[in-house]
Design a protein around this motif. Sequence first.
Motif, short mmCIF file in Angstrom:
data_model
loop_
_atom_site.label_atom_id
_atom_site.label_comp_id
_atom_site.label_asym_id
_atom_site.label_seq_id
_atom_site.Cartn_x
_atom_site.Cartn_y
_atom_site.Cartn_z
N LYS A 123 0.83 -1.21 0.00
CA LYS A 123 0.00 0.00 0.00
C LYS A 123 0.87 1.26 0.00
O LYS A 123 0.57 2.24 -0.68
CB LYS A 123 -0.92 0.01 1.23
N LEU A 124 1.95 1.21 0.78
CA LEU A 124 2.82 2.38 0.88
C LEU A 124 3.59 2.64 -0.41
O LEU A 124 3.74 3.79 -0.83
CB LEU A 124 3.80 2.21 2.05
N VAL A 125 4.07 1.57 -1.07
CA VAL A 125 4.89 1.75 -2.27
C VAL A 125 4.05 1.91 -3.53
O VAL A 125 4.59 2.22 -4.59
CB VAL A 125 5.88 0.58 -2.46
N THR A 126 2.74 1.68 -3.43
CA THR A 126 1.88 1.88 -4.60
C THR A 126 1.04 3.14 -4.41
O THR A 126 1.39 4.21 -4.89
CB THR A 126 0.99 0.66 -4.85
N MET A 127 -0.05 3.02 -3.67
CA MET A 127 -0.95 4.15 -3.51
C MET A 127 -0.31 5.28 -2.69
O MET A 127 -0.51 6.45 -2.99
CB MET A 127 -2.26 3.69 -2.85
N GLY A 128 0.46 4.91 -1.65
CA GLY A 128 1.11 5.95 -0.85
C GLY A 128 2.12 6.74 -1.66
O GLY A 128 2.14 7.97 -1.63
N LEU A 129 2.95 6.03 -2.43
CA LEU A 129 3.94 6.69 -3.27
C LEU A 129 3.27 7.49 -4.38
O LEU A 129 3.69 8.62 -4.69
CB LEU A 129 4.90 5.65 -3.85
N ASP A 130 2.23 6.90 -4.99
CA ASP A 130 1.51 7.61 -6.05
C ASP A 130 0.91 8.91 -5.53
O ASP A 130 0.99 9.96 -6.18
CB ASP A 130 0.40 6.72 -6.61
N LEU A 131 0.30 8.84 -4.35
CA LEU A 131 -0.32 10.04 -3.77
C LEU A 131 0.72 11.11 -3.47
O LEU A 131 0.48 12.30 -3.69
CB LEU A 131 -1.08 9.66 -2.50
N LEU A 132 1.88 10.70 -2.98
CA LEU A 132 2.96 11.65 -2.71
C LEU A 132 3.44 12.32 -4.00
O LEU A 132 3.62 13.54 -4.05
CB LEU A 132 4.12 10.94 -2.02
N LEU A 133 3.62 11.52 -5.06
CA LEU A 133 4.08 12.08 -6.34
C LEU A 133 3.01 12.97 -6.96
O LEU A 133 3.34 13.98 -7.60
CB LEU A 133 4.45 10.94 -7.29
N ILE A 134 1.73 12.62 -6.79
CA ILE A 134 0.64 13.48 -7.28
C ILE A 134 0.68 14.81 -6.55
O ILE A 134 0.52 15.88 -7.15
CB ILE A 134 -0.72 12.78 -7.10
N PHE A 135 0.89 14.76 -5.23
CA PHE A 135 0.97 16.00 -4.44
C PHE A 135 2.13 16.87 -4.92
O PHE A 135 1.98 18.08 -5.10
CB PHE A 135 1.14 15.64 -2.96
N LEU A 136 3.30 16.26 -5.16
CA LEU A 136 4.45 17.01 -5.65
C LEU A 136 4.19 17.59 -7.04
O LEU A 136 4.60 18.71 -7.35
CB LEU A 136 5.69 16.12 -5.68
N SER A 137 3.47 16.83 -7.88
CA SER A 137 3.12 17.32 -9.22
C SER A 137 2.25 18.56 -9.13
O SER A 137 2.47 19.54 -9.85
CB SER A 137 2.39 16.23 -10.01
N TYR A 138 1.30 18.55 -8.20
CA TYR A 138 0.41 19.71 -8.07
C TYR A 138 1.11 20.89 -7.40
O TYR A 138 0.76 22.04 -7.64
CB TYR A 138 -0.87 19.32 -7.33
N VAL A 139 2.10 20.61 -6.58
CA VAL A 139 2.91 21.71 -6.04
C VAL A 139 3.64 22.42 -7.19
O VAL A 139 3.66 23.66 -7.26
CB VAL A 139 3.92 21.19 -5.00
N MET A 140 4.22 21.63 -8.11
CA MET A 140 4.91 22.22 -9.25
C MET A 140 3.94 22.89 -10.21
O MET A 140 4.25 23.93 -10.80
CB MET A 140 5.72 21.14 -9.97
N ILE A 141 2.73 22.29 -10.36
CA ILE A 141 1.71 22.92 -11.21
C ILE A 141 1.30 24.27 -10.63
O ILE A 141 1.19 25.28 -11.35
CB ILE A 141 0.48 21.99 -11.34
#
Length: 229
Positions: A123-141
């Motif tokens: 869960k941490l390396v799939t959805m948790g990591l995906d959610l973290l990268l999505i958050f970072l993507s929106y920070v850059m957006i």
Amino acid sequence: MLGIFLFNSREISFDACFAQLFFIHSLQCIESSVLLLMALDRFIAIRDPLRYASILTLPRIAKMGLVCVLRGVAVILPLTILLKQFQYCRANVLSHSYCLHQEVMKMACSDIRVNSIFGLFTKLVTMGLDLLLIFLSYVMILKTVLSITSHAQCLRALNTCISHLCVILLFYTPDISMVVMYRFWHSSSYLLQIVLSYISLLVPPLMNPVVYSVKSKHLRARIIRVFFK
């Protein structure tokens, strides 16, 4: 699931249960990966619109899609194999109309610590990591959008992300809540756990077309015409 809903079936074999569990959880993992790719798509479209077509070519998109599918299979398959090795000697009664990893795991009378730790790790390396990268993507957006001088263009750029943000909330909120309840909040309401599991499974695919169609003027007009003739 359809057999239980439509034909009032009361039983499911272990092999069918493991197969159902594999497909449900692997597809959820793939959906999480797709949401991450959509966040990347939005970032490239806003950050570098002139090079968008040259960056996200069809072969590159196909490769990313294949990686998403392979990751979902590679992560969930070991969980299913581990479950199949357990001995089941307790009352094998499911509270849901489908096989959920957390519930099937607790029915085993073998030592399930490895499966429990590995399940949390996945869960941490799939959805948790995906959610973290999505958050970072929106920070850059957001950083890119705030650098736009035109107020109208800034709002237009943010408007393209609203549907994706709504889908992210619909997908991750019930799933994360369910994981927390099953693993850490054992005194939570049993009925609430069941309701959240159904919401996590059924609401995202049901609401995704609705969320995206609302943004389309043509589809919105057609829907209104259907209900208000």
